[in-house]
Motif scaffolding. Structure first.
Motif, PDB file in Angstrom:
ATOM      1  N   GLU A  46       1.191  -1.149  -0.028  1.00 29.10           N
ATOM      2  CA  GLU A  46       0.162  -0.243  -0.189  1.00 29.10           C
ATOM      3  C   GLU A  46       0.617   1.539  -0.336  1.00 29.10           C
ATOM      4  OE1 GLU A  46      -3.823  -2.166   2.747  1.00 29.10           O
ATOM      5  OE2 GLU A  46      -1.949  -0.521   3.139  1.00 29.10           O
ATOM      6  N   MET A  47       1.747   1.107   0.922  1.00 35.05           N
ATOM      7  CA  MET A  47       2.930   2.348   0.652  1.00 35.05           C
ATOM      8  C   MET A  47       3.418   2.495  -0.508  1.00 35.05           C
ATOM      9  SD  MET A  47       4.068   5.064   2.774  1.00 35.05           S
ATOM     10  CE  MET A  47       4.056   5.391   1.348  1.00 35.05           C
ATOM     11  N   GLN A  48       3.556   1.713  -1.514  1.00 37.71           N
ATOM     12  CA  GLN A  48       4.770   1.654  -2.709  1.00 37.71           C
ATOM     13  C   GLN A  48       3.315   2.259  -3.932  1.00 37.71           C
ATOM     14  OE1 GLN A  48       7.524   1.755  -3.964  1.00 37.71           O
ATOM     15  NE2 GLN A  48       6.264   1.628  -6.147  1.00 37.71           N
ATOM     16  N   MET A  49       1.946   1.685  -3.583  1.00 41.48           N
ATOM     17  CA  MET A  49       1.379   2.721  -4.131  1.00 41.48           C
ATOM     18  C   MET A  49       1.148   3.630  -4.300  1.00 41.48           C
ATOM     19  SD  MET A  49      -2.876   1.701  -4.283  1.00 41.48           S
ATOM     20  CE  MET A  49      -2.796   2.082  -2.773  1.00 41.48           C
ATOM     21  N   LEU A  50       0.347   4.292  -2.704  1.00 38.67           N
ATOM     22  CA  LEU A  50       0.904   5.576  -2.543  1.00 38.67           C
ATOM     23  C   LEU A  50       2.365   6.475  -3.226  1.00 38.67           C
ATOM     24  CD1 LEU A  50      -1.281   5.491   1.069  1.00 38.67           C
ATOM     25  CD2 LEU A  50      -2.047   5.800  -1.884  1.00 38.67           C
ATOM     26  N   TRP A  51       3.437   5.982  -2.532  1.00 37.38           N
ATOM     27  CA  TRP A  51       4.230   6.787  -3.037  1.00 37.38           C
ATOM     28  C   TRP A  51       4.868   7.206  -4.382  1.00 37.38           C
ATOM     29  CZ3 TRP A  51       6.825   9.463  -0.712  1.00 37.38           C
ATOM     30  CH2 TRP A  51       8.207  10.567  -0.885  1.00 37.38           C
ATOM     31  N   GLU A  52       3.896   5.730  -5.084  1.00 36.60           N
ATOM     32  CA  GLU A  52       3.739   6.031  -6.680  1.00 36.60           C
ATOM     33  C   GLU A  52       2.918   7.089  -7.121  1.00 36.60           C
ATOM     34  OE1 GLU A  52       2.885   2.214  -8.727  1.00 36.60           O
ATOM     35  OE2 GLU A  52       4.836   1.042  -7.967  1.00 36.60           O
ATOM     36  N   MET A  53       1.567   7.233  -6.868  1.00 39.55           N
ATOM     37  CA  MET A  53       1.274   8.200  -6.677  1.00 39.55           C
ATOM     38  C   MET A  53       1.494   9.322  -6.832  1.00 39.55           C
ATOM     39  SD  MET A  53      -2.480   6.975  -6.184  1.00 39.55           S
ATOM     40  CE  MET A  53      -2.632   6.806  -3.843  1.00 39.55           C
ATOM     41  N   TYR A  54       2.206   9.905  -5.958  1.00 35.59           N
ATOM     42  CA  TYR A  54       2.838  10.887  -5.136  1.00 35.59           C
ATOM     43  C   TYR A  54       4.447  11.449  -5.995  1.00 35.59           C
ATOM     44  CZ  TYR A  54       5.441  14.241  -1.874  1.00 35.59           C
ATOM     45  OH  TYR A  54       6.083  15.320  -1.235  1.00 35.59           O
ATOM     46  N   SER A  55       4.688  10.760  -6.561  1.00 38.53           N
ATOM     47  CA  SER A  55       5.743  10.675  -7.494  1.00 38.53           C
ATOM     48  C   SER A  55       5.777  11.451  -8.780  1.00 38.53           C
ATOM     49  CB  SER A  55       6.802   9.390  -7.741  1.00 38.53           C
ATOM     50  OG  SER A  55       7.399   8.667  -6.551  1.00 38.53           O
ATOM     51  N   GLN A  56       3.967   9.983  -9.405  1.00 35.42           N
ATOM     52  CA  GLN A  56       4.572  10.506 -10.607  1.00 35.42           C
ATOM     53  C   GLN A  56       3.471  12.363 -10.245  1.00 35.42           C
ATOM     54  OE1 GLN A  56       0.632   7.639 -11.108  1.00 35.42           O
ATOM     55  NE2 GLN A  56       2.636   6.006 -11.849  1.00 35.42           N
ATOM     56  N   ARG A  57       2.989  12.400  -9.024  1.00 35.76           N
ATOM     57  CA  ARG A  57       2.090  14.659  -9.404  1.00 35.76           C
ATOM     58  C   ARG A  57       3.621  14.520  -9.098  1.00 35.76           C
ATOM     59  NH1 ARG A  57       0.678  17.270  -3.204  1.00 35.76           N
ATOM     60  NH2 ARG A  57       0.854  19.098  -5.216  1.00 35.76           N
TER      61      ARG A  57
END
Length: 87
Positions: A46-57
């Motif tokens: 879950e952390m990886q998924m949220l961090w990917e969203m943040y990075s993509q932003r």
């Protein structure tokens, strides 16, 4: 922030929640440690998924976490603001 994270994780399709790549495990651990200081617990995937969203932003494939950024919250807030739960 905790409600945003919980909602983002619940709304995300299971296909988006996948194991963190080996080269991102330490980043995930750092972010999970920051969340733990806020009494928030999610798993590594879950952390990886949220961090990917943040990075993509921020137009990146994988930003490096810094102390005090609690980036997962930002990723979750992005998800809530845009309704985007896909990667």
């Amino acid at each position: 922030m905790q409600k945003n994270i919980e909602k983002a994780v619940q709304q995300s399709p299971l296909a988006n929640i996948k194991p963190a790549p080996p080269d991102r495990l330490m980043d995930c651990a750092k972010n999970l440690g920051e969340l733990a200081t806020l009494d928030m617990v999610i798993n590594v995937c879950e952390m990886q998924m949220l961090w990917e969203m943040y990075s993509q932003r921020h137009a990146s494939d994988g930003l490096k976490p810094v102390n005090g950024n609690a980036g997962a919250g930002s990723g979750a807030e992005d998800c809530q603001a845009t309704g985007n739960t896909t990667n």
